[in-house]
Design a protein around this motif. Structure first.
Motif, PDB file in Angstrom:
ATOM      1  N   LYS A 107      10.265  -6.465-107.147  1.00  0.00           N
ATOM      2  CA  LYS A 107       9.267  -6.118-106.123  1.00  0.00           C
ATOM      3  C   LYS A 107       8.843  -4.654-106.275  1.00  0.00           C
ATOM      4  CE  LYS A 107       9.564 -10.092-103.925  1.00  0.00           C
ATOM      5  NZ  LYS A 107       8.469 -11.087-103.931  1.00  0.00           N
ATOM      6  N   ASN A 132       3.848  -3.725-100.695  1.00  0.00           N
ATOM      7  CA  ASN A 132       4.800  -2.820-100.059  1.00  0.00           C
ATOM      8  C   ASN A 132       5.618  -3.567 -99.002  1.00  0.00           C
ATOM      9  OD1 ASN A 132       6.011  -0.296 -99.672  1.00  0.00           O
ATOM     10  ND2 ASN A 132       4.586   0.258 -98.049  1.00  0.00           N
ATOM     11  N   ARG A 133       4.946  -4.451 -98.247  1.00  0.00           N
ATOM     12  CA  ARG A 133       5.649  -5.248 -97.246  1.00  0.00           C
ATOM     13  C   ARG A 133       6.644  -6.207 -97.912  1.00  0.00           C
ATOM     14  NH1 ARG A 133       1.627  -7.964 -95.336  1.00  0.00           N
ATOM     15  NH2 ARG A 133       0.991  -6.421 -93.783  1.00  0.00           N
ATOM     16  N   ASN A 134       6.237  -6.788 -99.040  1.00  0.00           N
ATOM     17  CA  ASN A 134       7.150  -7.687 -99.755  1.00  0.00           C
ATOM     18  C   ASN A 134       8.409  -6.945-100.211  1.00  0.00           C
ATOM     19  OD1 ASN A 134       5.418  -9.838 -99.465  1.00  0.00           O
ATOM     20  ND2 ASN A 134       4.430  -9.550-101.448  1.00  0.00           N
ATOM     21  N   LEU A 135       8.202  -5.698-100.699  1.00  0.00           N
ATOM     22  CA  LEU A 135       9.357  -4.889-101.105  1.00  0.00           C
ATOM     23  C   LEU A 135      10.246  -4.580 -99.900  1.00  0.00           C
ATOM     24  CD1 LEU A 135      10.959  -3.113-103.088  1.00  0.00           C
ATOM     25  CD2 LEU A 135       9.338  -1.259-102.596  1.00  0.00           C
ATOM     26  N   LYS A 136       9.607  -4.186 -98.785  1.00  0.00           N
ATOM     27  CA  LYS A 136      10.378  -3.862 -97.578  1.00  0.00           C
ATOM     28  C   LYS A 136      11.170  -5.059 -97.095  1.00  0.00           C
ATOM     29  CE  LYS A 136       8.701  -4.335 -93.593  1.00  0.00           C
ATOM     30  NZ  LYS A 136       7.899  -4.329 -92.357  1.00  0.00           N
ATOM     31  N   ASN A 137      10.515  -6.230 -97.024  1.00  0.00           N
ATOM     32  CA  ASN A 137      11.185  -7.426 -96.513  1.00  0.00           C
ATOM     33  C   ASN A 137      12.346  -7.860 -97.402  1.00  0.00           C
ATOM     34  OD1 ASN A 137       9.401  -7.492 -94.383  1.00  0.00           O
ATOM     35  ND2 ASN A 137       8.025  -8.988 -95.333  1.00  0.00           N
ATOM     36  N   THR A 138      12.116  -7.803 -98.725  1.00  0.00           N
ATOM     37  CA  THR A 138      13.183  -8.191 -99.658  1.00  0.00           C
ATOM     38  C   THR A 138      14.350  -7.210 -99.577  1.00  0.00           C
ATOM     39  OG1 THR A 138      11.524  -9.110-101.162  1.00  0.00           O
ATOM     40  CG2 THR A 138      13.711  -8.713-102.066  1.00  0.00           C
ATOM     41  N   THR A 139      14.037  -5.905 -99.489  1.00  0.00           N
ATOM     42  CA  THR A 139      15.092  -4.893 -99.388  1.00  0.00           C
ATOM     43  C   THR A 139      15.867  -5.039 -98.088  1.00  0.00           C
ATOM     44  OG1 THR A 139      13.733  -3.367-100.695  1.00  0.00           O
ATOM     45  CG2 THR A 139      15.575  -2.424 -99.483  1.00  0.00           C
ATOM     46  N   MET A 140      15.160  -5.258 -96.986  1.00  0.00           N
ATOM     47  CA  MET A 140      15.829  -5.419 -95.692  1.00  0.00           C
ATOM     48  C   MET A 140      16.720  -6.655 -95.674  1.00  0.00           C
ATOM     49  SD  MET A 140      12.843  -4.309 -92.978  1.00  0.00           S
ATOM     50  CE  MET A 140      13.848  -4.827 -91.575  1.00  0.00           C
ATOM     51  N   VAL A 176      14.820  -7.177-105.689  1.00  0.00           N
ATOM     52  CA  VAL A 176      14.309  -5.916-105.152  1.00  0.00           C
ATOM     53  C   VAL A 176      13.639  -5.097-106.248  1.00  0.00           C
ATOM     54  CG1 VAL A 176      14.966  -3.673-104.180  1.00  0.00           C
ATOM     55  CG2 VAL A 176      15.911  -5.773-103.211  1.00  0.00           C
TER      56      VAL A 176
END
Length: 579
Positions: free
Chosen positions: A186, A221-229, A183
Motif C-alpha cells: 500500500k 492514502n486511506r487504503n494505507l491508513k486502514n491497512t496499517t490500522m 502495508v
C-alpha cells in the motif's frame, strides 16, 4: 547476495554489544536477590551494616549496568546505521547493473520505497536486536529460572503461564508478517501516485484537475491508513492480553505467598523477589509485542530487498582486443524480431537493413510502429528475440556494454535533464569534458546563444527535469550532452520535434561535421529527405526503404505522407503571406 550477508562486517561489534547486554541482564537478574537479602537480613533484622553494604553493592552494579547500556546503545546505533548505508549502497548499485527489461518488473515508486522505508525497517531491527530483542526473551527465561531458585512453588505459576504466552506470540508474529507485507505494498501505491502527480504537476494545473488528483491520493492514502490500522490493532491486541495474564499471575503469587508466610514456608524478601521477577518478566513480554511487530515489518522489508538483490544482472562479456577498438559505425539488422514481454505481440518483426559508417538514416512510422524499440537494440538496452544486430560486422552481444555505449550518443524521445547547472548537464555525457568541448557541443546543438542570454550562462541551475526551460531548449541540451562525447553512432529519437525548421536544419548540418553514423526518428519529410537512407515502419515491420526520391516513386504510403505535409506547408506559407 542477501541482506543477511551484509551484516557480516559488523559481527565483532554485535558480539561486543551482546556482551554488554548480558552484563545489563545479569545485573537485572541479581538485583531482586540483593533486594531480598536487604529485606530479610537487613531491614527485618534491623542490621544497618548489612543494609549499607548490600545497598552499596546494588548501587555499584546498577552503575555498571548503566555504563553497559550506554555503550551497548552506541554500538547498536553504529551497526544499525552502517548496515542501512550498506544496504542502500548495494541495492542502488544493483539497480544500476540490472538490464533495462528487469527495471520494468517494479514501478519506480517501489524501488524508492525499498531504498528508504524498507531499509529503515531493517536497520531499526538490527539496533533492536542488539539492544533489547535478545535481552527480553533471555530475561523471561532466566527470570523464571531465578524465581524457581528463590522459591520453586511460587515460581511454578510462571512455568505454566509463560510457555502459553510464547506460543501465542509466535502465532502473532506469523500473522503480522503477512499483514506488514500488505502495508508495504500500500505504501508503494501511495508513493507511486504521489510521484506521478509531482512529475505531471504542470499538466494537472493546466487541466485544473487538482480535485481529481486529490481524491486519487486520498483514496490510496486511506487504503494505507486502514491497512496499517488493521495491522497495528491486531499486533497491539497482544500487549493487554499479556499484561492481563501476567498481572493475574502476580496476584496469585501475592495471595499464595501470603499463605506461605503464614505457615513459615516463605519469607517477605522472597515474595518481594518473586514479584520483582514477575514485574520484569511482564515488562519483557510487553516489549516482545513491540519486537514482534518490528521483526514482522523487517521480515517483509528484507524479502522485498532480497527480491532486488537476487535479480539477474545485465549479461556482459569480457573486454577483448577486437571489441576495444574504436567503432566505425556500420550497423546491420538481420531478420531481427523483438518483444518486450513473452505474452505480448512483437514490437519488431523480421527487420533487416544495413547502414554504412558515417551515413544518415531517417526512420518514419506511426506511433507504435517499433521505431524506439529499434533504437534500444543498438546499445543493447534490450536483446533481440530472434536475429542479430551487428556493428562493424560484429554481433553487439560480443561488445562489453561499457565499450559499446561509451561510443553511442543516445537522445531519448523525452528530454531528461538532471538537477544541476547547464554545464554539468552537458558534461554528464562526458565526465572529463573541458569547457571548450562543452561550449562546442552547445554551439553544434544550436543552444549556445540561448545559454549566453541567461544571467549565469553555463552556471545557470536547471530545475528538476528542466522545468525552467522550454521544450526546444531541453531537446537541444540533450543533444549537446550526446554530442560532447564525440559519438561514433548518434541516435536521435524524435529529438528535434520542438525545433523550428531553420534551427533543425542548422543542427543537422552541424552534426554532419561529426565523424558518426546518425539515425534519426522523425515525423518530418523535410528532415528525412536529406538522409542517405529512409526506413518506413508500420506495426513493427519494414514496409519500405530507400532514398527520398526512391520512396516517392515506389511507396504509396510515403507519397501520401509527403503530399499531406506539403499541403500543410503550403497552407502555412499562404497564411504567413496574407499576414
Amino acid at each position: 547476495m542477501k541482506v543477511m550477508s551484509l551484516i557480516k562486517p559488523y559481527r565483532i561489534a554485535m558480539i561486543i554489544a551482546w556482551i554488554l547486554m548480558l552484563i545489563e541482564l545479569m545485573v537485572e537478574l541479581v538485583s531482586p536477590l540483593l533486594m531480598a537479602k536487604i529485606i530479610d537480613e537487613g531491614v527485618l533484622q534491623a542490621d544497618l551494616h548489612t543494609v549499607t553494604v548490600l545497598g552499596l553493592v546494588l548501587i555499584g552494579i546498577s552503575l555498571l549496568a548503566f555504563a553497559s547500556g550506554i555503550s551497548n546503545s552506541y554500538i547498536a546505533y553504529y551497526a544499525g546505521q552502517n548496515l542501512g548505508y550498506d544496504i542502500r549502497k548495494n541495492v542502488y548499485a544493483k539497480i544500476q547493473r540490472l538490464p533495462f527489461s528487469s527495471l520494468n518488473q517494479f514501478p519506480t515508486s517501489s524501488f524508492i520505497t525499498r531504498l528508504t522505508n524498507d531499509v529503515t525497517q531493517i536497520q531499526n531491527v538490527l539496533f533492536m536486536s542488539l539492544r533489547i530483542a535478545l535481552r527480553s526473551p533471555l530475561l523471561i527465561i532466566f527470570g523464571t529460572v531465578m524465581a524457581l531458585f528463590v522459591h520453586a512453588k511460587l515460581a511454578l505459576i510462571f512455568v505454566v503461564a509463560i510457555p502459553l504466552l510464547v506460543v501465542f506470540l509466535i502465532f502473532i508474529m506469523r500473522k503480522g508478517f503477512v499483514f506488514f507485507q500488505s502495508v508495504q505494498k500500500k505504501l508503494d501505491r501511495v508513493n507511486s501516485v504521489m510521484r506521478e502527480n509531482l512529475i505531471g504537476i504542470r499538466l494537472v494545473k493546466a487541466f485544473y484537475n487538482r480535485s481529481f488528483e486529490q481524491n486519487r491520493f486520498v483514496t490510496v492514502n486511506r487504503n494505507l491508513k486502514n491497512t496499517t490500522m488493521k495491522t497495528l490493532r491486531f499486533i497491539e491486541l497482544t500487549a493487554p492480553l499479556l499484561l492481563l495474564l501476567m498481572n493475574f499471575c502476580i496476584v496469585l503469587i501475592l495471595w499464595y505467598g501470603n499463605r506461605e508466610m503464614s505457615f513459615g514456608g516463605a519469607q517477605a524478601g522472597e515474595i518481594v523477589a518473586i514479584v520483582n521477577y514477575g514485574t520484569r518478566i511482564t515488562n519483557a513480554l510487553s516489549m516482545l509485542t513491540f519486537i514482534i511487530m518490528a521483526f514482522s515489518r523487517a521480515k517483509a522489508s528484507s524479502d522485498r530487498i532480497n527480491e532486488v538483490l537476487q535479480m539477474e544482472e545485465e549479461v556482459d562479456v569480457e573486454a577483448q582486443d577486437s571489441a576495444n577498438a574504436t567503432l566505425k559505425g556500420a550497423i546491420e539488422f538481420k531478420n531481427v524480431s523483438f518483444q518486450y514481454f513473452e505474452d505480448h505481440a512483437n514490437a519488431i518483426s523480421n527487420l533487416s537493413f544495413s547502414v554504412q559508417a558515417g551515413e544518415t538514416v531517417a526512420i518514419l512510422g506511426a506511433t507504435g510502429s517499433g521505431k524506439t524499440s529499434l533504437f534500444q537494440l543498438i546499445p543493447r538496452l534490450f536483446e533481440a528475440k530472434e536475429g542479430e544486430v551487428y556493428i562493424d560486422n560484429q554481433d553487439v552481444r560480443r561488445f562489453p556494454a561499457q565499450v559499446l555505449r561509451q561510443q553511442i550518443g543516445y537522445v531519448p524521445q523525452e528530454s531528461f535533464l538532471f538537477t544541476g547547472t547547464i554545464k554539468e548537464n552537458i558534461a554528464w555525457g562526458k565526465r572529463e569534458a573541458t569547457m571548450e568541448e562543452i561550449e562546442q557541443a552547445a554551439q553544434d546543438a544550436q543552444i549556445h546563444d540561448s545559454i549566453m542570454q541567461f544571467p549565469k550562462q553555463y552556471d545557470t541551475i536547471v530545475g528538476q527535469k528542466g522545468v525552467n526551460l522550454s521544450g526546444g531548449q531541453k531537446q537541444r541540451l540533450s543533444i549537446a550532452r550526446a554530442l560532447v562525447r564525440k559519438p561514433k553512432i548518434l541516435l536521435l529519437d524524435d529529438s528535434t520535434s520542438a525545433l523550428d525548421l531553420k534551427t533543425e536544419q542548422k543542427l543537422l548540418e552541424a552534426i554532419r561535421g561529426y565523424d558518426c553514423t546518425m539515425l534519426i526518428i522523425t515525423q518530418k519529410i523535410t528532415t528525412a529527405q536529406h538522409a542517405d537512407l529512409i526506413l518506413l515502419l508500420d506495426e513493427g515491420e519494414l514496409i519500405a526503404k530507400g532514398t527520398h526520391e526512391e520512396l516517392l516513386s515506389t511507396s504509396s504510403l510515403y507519397q501520401k505522407i509527403f503530399q499531406s505535409q506539403n499541403r500543410e506547408e503550403r497552407k502555412e506559407n499562404a497564411t504567413a503571406a496574407n499576414k
